[in-house]
Design an enzyme around this catalytic site. Sequence first.
Site, mmCIF file in Angstrom:
data_model
loop_
_atom_site.group_PDB
_atom_site.id
_atom_site.type_symbol
_atom_site.label_atom_id
_atom_site.label_comp_id
_atom_site.label_asym_id
_atom_site.label_seq_id
_atom_site.Cartn_x
_atom_site.Cartn_y
_atom_site.Cartn_z
ATOM 1 N N VAL A 70 16.077 63.178 35.772
ATOM 2 C CA VAL A 70 14.736 63.655 35.417
ATOM 3 C C VAL A 70 14.080 62.682 34.440
ATOM 4 O O VAL A 70 13.038 62.985 33.873
ATOM 5 C CB VAL A 70 14.771 65.076 34.801
ATOM 6 C CG1 VAL A 70 15.186 66.113 35.824
ATOM 7 C CG2 VAL A 70 15.679 65.126 33.573
ATOM 8 N N ARG B 129 13.426 58.576 34.486
ATOM 9 C CA ARG B 129 12.498 57.721 35.217
ATOM 10 C C ARG B 129 13.204 57.183 36.457
ATOM 11 O O ARG B 129 14.378 56.818 36.423
ATOM 12 C CB ARG B 129 12.008 56.563 34.350
ATOM 13 C CG ARG B 129 10.904 56.950 33.356
ATOM 14 C CD ARG B 129 9.624 57.295 34.105
ATOM 15 N NE ARG B 129 8.486 57.527 33.229
ATOM 16 C CZ ARG B 129 8.036 58.727 32.903
ATOM 17 N NH1 ARG B 129 8.681 59.810 33.299
ATOM 18 N NH2 ARG B 129 6.955 58.853 32.160
ATOM 19 N N ASP C 235 14.450 64.517 40.377
ATOM 20 C CA ASP C 235 13.050 64.896 40.166
ATOM 21 C C ASP C 235 12.188 63.647 40.061
ATOM 22 O O ASP C 235 10.963 63.736 40.106
ATOM 23 C CB ASP C 235 12.907 65.748 38.900
ATOM 24 C CG ASP C 235 11.491 66.294 38.736
ATOM 25 O OD1 ASP C 235 10.988 66.921 39.689
ATOM 26 O OD2 ASP C 235 10.885 66.096 37.666
ATOM 27 N N GLU D 252 8.126 55.949 44.005
ATOM 28 C CA GLU D 252 7.607 57.302 43.874
ATOM 29 C C GLU D 252 6.119 57.296 44.215
ATOM 30 O O GLU D 252 5.379 56.519 43.611
ATOM 31 C CB GLU D 252 7.812 57.776 42.433
ATOM 32 C CG GLU D 252 7.643 59.264 42.241
ATOM 33 C CD GLU D 252 8.048 59.715 40.841
ATOM 34 O OE1 GLU D 252 7.174 60.199 40.094
ATOM 35 O OE2 GLU D 252 9.235 59.551 40.504
ATOM 36 N N HIS E 59 8.775 65.202 41.065
ATOM 37 C CA HIS E 59 8.377 64.918 39.686
ATOM 38 C C HIS E 59 7.601 66.097 39.087
ATOM 39 O O HIS E 59 6.505 65.929 38.530
ATOM 40 C CB HIS E 59 7.529 63.641 39.619
ATOM 41 C CG HIS E 59 7.601 62.949 38.283
ATOM 42 N ND1 HIS E 59 7.573 61.587 38.152
ATOM 43 C CD2 HIS E 59 7.705 63.441 37.012
ATOM 44 C CE1 HIS E 59 7.638 61.260 36.873
ATOM 45 N NE2 HIS E 59 7.724 62.373 36.166
ATOM 46 N N VAL E 60 8.172 67.282 39.205
ATOM 47 C CA VAL E 60 7.486 68.513 38.770
ATOM 48 C C VAL E 60 8.254 69.283 37.693
ATOM 49 O O VAL E 60 7.860 70.388 37.334
ATOM 50 C CB VAL E 60 7.227 69.450 39.975
ATOM 51 C CG1 VAL E 60 6.259 68.818 40.957
ATOM 52 C CG2 VAL E 60 8.542 69.836 40.666
ATOM 53 N N SER E 61 9.314 68.717 37.148
ATOM 54 C CA SER E 61 10.156 69.481 36.223
ATOM 55 C C SER E 61 9.411 69.894 34.958
ATOM 56 O O SER E 61 9.806 70.860 34.293
ATOM 57 C CB SER E 61 11.406 68.680 35.842
ATOM 58 O OG SER E 61 11.072 67.467 35.200
ATOM 59 N N ALA E 62 8.332 69.198 34.610
ATOM 60 C CA ALA E 62 7.567 69.549 33.410
ATOM 61 C C ALA E 62 6.293 70.316 33.732
ATOM 62 O O ALA E 62 5.506 70.601 32.831
ATOM 63 C CB ALA E 62 7.206 68.281 32.633
#
Length: 314
Positions: A225, A227, A251, A256, A275-278
């Site tokens: 998670v 980079r 993630d 990307e 890339h949605v964990s945050a």
Amino acid sequence: ILVSAQIHDRLAELQRTAPQVKFVEISANTPARDIAEADASIGVCTPDVLEKARKLRWIQWLGAGVERCVQQPRIRERRPLITNLQRAAGASMAEHVMGMMLVLSRNLNYFLAEQQRGHWAASSADMPRLEDLDGKTILIVGLGGIGTELAKRAHAFGMRVTATRASGRTGPDYVSYVGLPDELLALTRDADFVVNCAPLTPQTTGVFNSQFFAAMKPTAYFISVGRGRSTVTTDLIAALQARRLAGAALDVTDPEPLPSDNALWRMPNVLITPHVSADTPVAEELRIAVVRENLRRYVAGEPMLSVVDIDKGY
């Protein structure tokens, strides 16, 4: 103060926080004079703006990873104050990692597929083995804001927590060992889960490569998670195909977005989120709260939160 269109919907809140400030939202039509007169920016750190905005003294980045900003030549030259959101999304991202670990250890993707078939798979000879997190070892690479929140949750699940960090060996008491970056391979050999929470720097770029995957236990999982460019994607694919590790959850990827023809999409032991964990309401409110507080402090001349070390890159 220059403002990214990314926070257009929160501009009224910023104006209430600092009513004496003129905010200029960046777009293709923003007058060059407005950019040149700016002494700060929120979410704006592009080469063209930095070239024009020669008076910038403060940049508030709208994420945790600041590599796209600190690696700009003008930043290295002028060295403005840069602040980021290094801890605002830590708890939300840590929960995402825990969810990934549960999916992998309990093979929930298999059962979801069986559910879609309407098949009660309990007696199936193909049913994968279920594993507990309790008693397993997790290695957190990058014991910063995200890594510390993850360590707290993993410890609560009964896991043994180890970590690496570049700033030293200190850590909370629920982390059994904190090593330096050069101990990564040695610690990896004992880990059941290795989680990349590190910022992207010259030292972490490509650090998860063939040598790293060769050090993992064949029963271990790799989760990222941090980079995408920290991982050599071709090496990860090769390791998964050779069954040198049990699976992966990503993630972030490199490149990307991940191209649709990439082999990772079709691997049954790989979990990918875009890339949605945050991206949770809680994390969003915490992020804007930090931005507002730093704005207030900047106007008042007070010490700022989450100051970035330009040389270290985080």
